[in-house]
Design a protein around this motif. Sequence first.
Motif, short mmCIF file in Angstrom:
data_model
loop_
_atom_site.label_atom_id
_atom_site.label_comp_id
_atom_site.label_asym_id
_atom_site.label_seq_id
_atom_site.Cartn_x
_atom_site.Cartn_y
_atom_site.Cartn_z
N TYR A 1 49.92 -25.24 40.03
CA TYR A 1 51.10 -24.81 39.26
C TYR A 1 51.09 -25.37 37.84
O TYR A 1 51.99 -25.06 37.06
CB TYR A 1 52.38 -25.23 39.98
CG TYR A 1 52.57 -24.53 41.30
CD1 TYR A 1 52.96 -23.20 41.36
CD2 TYR A 1 52.34 -25.21 42.51
CE1 TYR A 1 53.11 -22.55 42.57
CE2 TYR A 1 52.50 -24.57 43.72
CZ TYR A 1 52.88 -23.25 43.76
OH TYR A 1 53.03 -22.60 44.96
N GLU B 1 51.28 -29.33 33.53
CA GLU B 1 52.69 -29.69 33.61
C GLU B 1 53.49 -29.19 32.41
O GLU B 1 54.61 -28.67 32.57
CB GLU B 1 52.83 -31.21 33.73
CG GLU B 1 54.27 -31.69 33.87
CD GLU B 1 54.38 -33.20 33.98
OE1 GLU B 1 54.58 -33.85 32.93
OE2 GLU B 1 54.27 -33.73 35.10
N PHE C 1 54.24 -25.55 32.75
CA PHE C 1 55.22 -25.31 33.81
C PHE C 1 56.63 -25.63 33.31
O PHE C 1 57.58 -24.86 33.54
CB PHE C 1 54.88 -26.17 35.03
CG PHE C 1 55.77 -25.95 36.21
CD1 PHE C 1 55.49 -24.96 37.15
CD2 PHE C 1 56.91 -26.72 36.40
CE1 PHE C 1 56.32 -24.74 38.24
CE2 PHE C 1 57.75 -26.51 37.49
CZ PHE C 1 57.45 -25.53 38.41
N TRP D 1 57.57 -19.18 36.95
CA TRP D 1 56.15 -19.55 36.92
C TRP D 1 55.26 -18.31 37.09
O TRP D 1 54.29 -18.14 36.35
CB TRP D 1 55.85 -20.56 38.02
CG TRP D 1 54.39 -20.90 38.11
CD1 TRP D 1 53.69 -21.72 37.28
CD2 TRP D 1 53.45 -20.38 39.06
NE1 TRP D 1 52.37 -21.76 37.65
CE2 TRP D 1 52.18 -20.96 38.73
CE3 TRP D 1 53.53 -19.51 40.14
CZ2 TRP D 1 51.04 -20.67 39.46
CZ3 TRP D 1 52.38 -19.22 40.85
CH2 TRP D 1 51.15 -19.80 40.52
N ARG E 1 52.72 -16.77 34.32
CA ARG E 1 51.29 -16.69 34.65
C ARG E 1 50.76 -15.29 34.43
O ARG E 1 49.67 -15.10 33.88
CB ARG E 1 51.11 -17.12 36.10
CG ARG E 1 49.64 -17.23 36.52
CD ARG E 1 49.55 -17.57 37.97
NE ARG E 1 48.16 -17.78 38.38
CZ ARG E 1 47.76 -17.83 39.63
NH1 ARG E 1 48.64 -17.68 40.62
NH2 ARG E 1 46.49 -18.02 39.92
#
Length: 499
Positions: free
Chosen positions: A433, A436, A439, A491, A495
Amino acid sequence: MTSSGTNAGVEGVESGSAPGAGPLRPAAEPLSPAWELLLPAAAAPARGRGRALQSALRDAVRSGRLAGGTRLPSSRELAADLGVSRGLVTEAYEQLIAESYLRSGRGAGTWVSEGVRAAERPVRDRAPGAAGARVDFRPGTPDLSLFPRSAWAAAQRTVFGRLPHGALGYPDPRGLPELREALAGLLARRRGVVAPERLVVCSGVAQATTLLGFALRDEGVVSVGVEDPGSPEHSSLFAATGLGTVPLPLDDEGLALASLERSGVRAVVTTPAHQFPTGIGYSAQRRGELLGWARDADALIMEDDYDGDFRYDRAPVGALQGLDPERVVYTGSVSKSLAPGLRLGWLIAPAALTERIVARKRTMDLGNPVLDQAVLADFIVGGGYDRQLRRCQRAYRERRDAMVAALGEHFPGTAVSGIAAGLHIIARLPARYGPENVFLERAAGAGIALRPLRDCGTAGSEDGTLPLVLGYAHLAPGDIARGVAALAEAWRTGRAGSG
């Protein structure tokens, strides 16, 4: 009113009404904007008209509507335009001259003083919060809707009915005797705390930390050890008292003893019941080793028991202070169990520091508000506080479960660490994920407020995972589920867009 003797801001204003205290009569020509703001004052009831006129003039100067250097019309002219008595205007001028808002010289008229600075007019709410956040997962906030309004109001009525007039004077800076007695019994029963005459009522753990900081500085202490990761507030509060802080690492059992011994500090802050933010509980062995260090080094331990009542899988472990009251300073508050806005907490210090702390408390604020203390004492003695704790425990346990379940559904592979306690969890999202910073940017873009573990002092994750400190107590289970789903969607959307 003629234009002579006025500046450009009041030119062209003519009298269209006779002086007197009767109703305002319309002027032959409109009043200039500089004086229109006085019209409501002139129309105020006769008894309060003078004060209203003074207030309106004062506000006009403060706001900048009447700028420094503006020459005011004569009292006769202004009274005529406003339809009030000349005496009211004269009295208003004299009062504002005495307060230095206006100045006057013989034969030179009345002017607005140049030294008056315009005040900020808007009153802004600067309470902590995530402005514009759609979902706020940051830790530290309880559910304020659980505040027991009816029970608290009943306690207030009881207190108002029995409190003698003499009790409304300056209180003992230690706190009302009835509250200190109630708290001593509560803490002994629920947390195993030894609470003799040394209990001091204060404005939450923040003030308790500050009081201790001043006392330690007076004893010659120059720095205090703090947990790393830990609460950022500890360092800033000690800094306000002139003390430095030394970050000390943790291991799986609590504060790493070897680092503590090498640091040379004579005082350290700990959260042994439920470490913030990692969520671990100090092991029995580490608790004993920590007390041994304090005795050997002639040092003090501050125990911040910020959420010690909230353990969901078993009875909470008793406070460290009960094992050695002369080496442990115990602090706590009702901020998580009732509401932080009450600003009610407590500090229990060793005998050697108590009088110094009480003296500092006296000079800081002369004691906490009497009525609030009396209400809390009644609430505790009457059983309302225990009922509130049970209510919060049920709600927060359910919300913790909802958070863990939602993370498992939307972020498979997430590891939740720490004991089942408190108002937050540490969630380590799998490395896939990350990174950091990306995200967190996607979450912020979706209106979701998060706190990464690195904000609490640690250097960050060494295994590529994304460690987050997630608060859940202030959110209903359904809101938690929807918020985590929205985070996952943010997320995925980011992406796909980057792909």
